[in-house]
Design a protein around this motif. Sequence first.
Motif, PDB file in Angstrom:
ATOM      1  N   GLY A  71      37.425  27.791  45.810  1.00 61.85           N
ATOM      2  CA  GLY A  71      38.358  28.654  46.515  1.00 61.85           C
ATOM      3  C   GLY A  71      38.628  29.944  45.757  1.00 61.85           C
ATOM      4  N   ASN A  72      38.170  30.030  44.514  1.00 60.78           N
ATOM      5  CA  ASN A  72      38.342  31.242  43.722  1.00 60.78           C
ATOM      6  C   ASN A  72      37.332  32.304  44.142  1.00 60.78           C
ATOM      7  N   PRO A  91      39.433  37.657  39.763  1.00 59.78           N
ATOM      8  CA  PRO A  91      40.481  38.680  39.822  1.00 59.78           C
ATOM      9  C   PRO A  91      41.887  38.123  39.566  1.00 59.78           C
ATOM     10  N   GLU A  92      42.070  36.815  39.772  1.00 63.19           N
ATOM     11  CA  GLU A  92      43.383  36.201  39.533  1.00 63.19           C
ATOM     12  C   GLU A  92      43.606  35.887  38.057  1.00 63.19           C
ATOM     13  N   GLN A  93      42.571  36.061  37.229  1.00 64.76           N
ATOM     14  CA  GLN A  93      42.666  35.857  35.780  1.00 64.76           C
ATOM     15  C   GLN A  93      42.154  37.122  35.083  1.00 64.76           C
TER      16      GLN A  93
END
Length: 139
Positions: A71-72, A91-93
């Motif tokens: 899902g990433n 992008p979330e990390q």
Amino acid sequence: MQGIQYPISGACQCGQITYQLLEPPLRVIACHCRECQKLSTSAFSLTALVKVEAIRFQGPLQHWQRLADSGNTNCAEFCPGCGNRIYHFNPEQPDIIKLKPSTLADTRIIQPTLHVWVSEKQDWFEIPAGVEQHPTQPW
């Protein structure tokens, strides 16, 4: 790891992209998912998790991305000349780069301590005893 001197230089196959790894990676991971098998054209893909501030790149990188089974969003940066993948990122990390460590001049740091997506692993490959492994993505 003893005997390794930082920074370590790295480069793509054509030399258009170069970089310096300033400190040891946080972790080295082997991913056995089918997408990583396609990427590496081998049984798994290797990734060294590196802090963004621990690496310096030179040269123009090309961008590509896909939605991973976890899902990433899996973003990739690669050389526009030879196509060599240099690193991935989520992008979330934003503080972590997933360096493709086979592009390093000194590859002794490539000692995976974690194997993921072993549910899709090639039957002929044996994971060394005692190394952490997960059937899918653990996070």
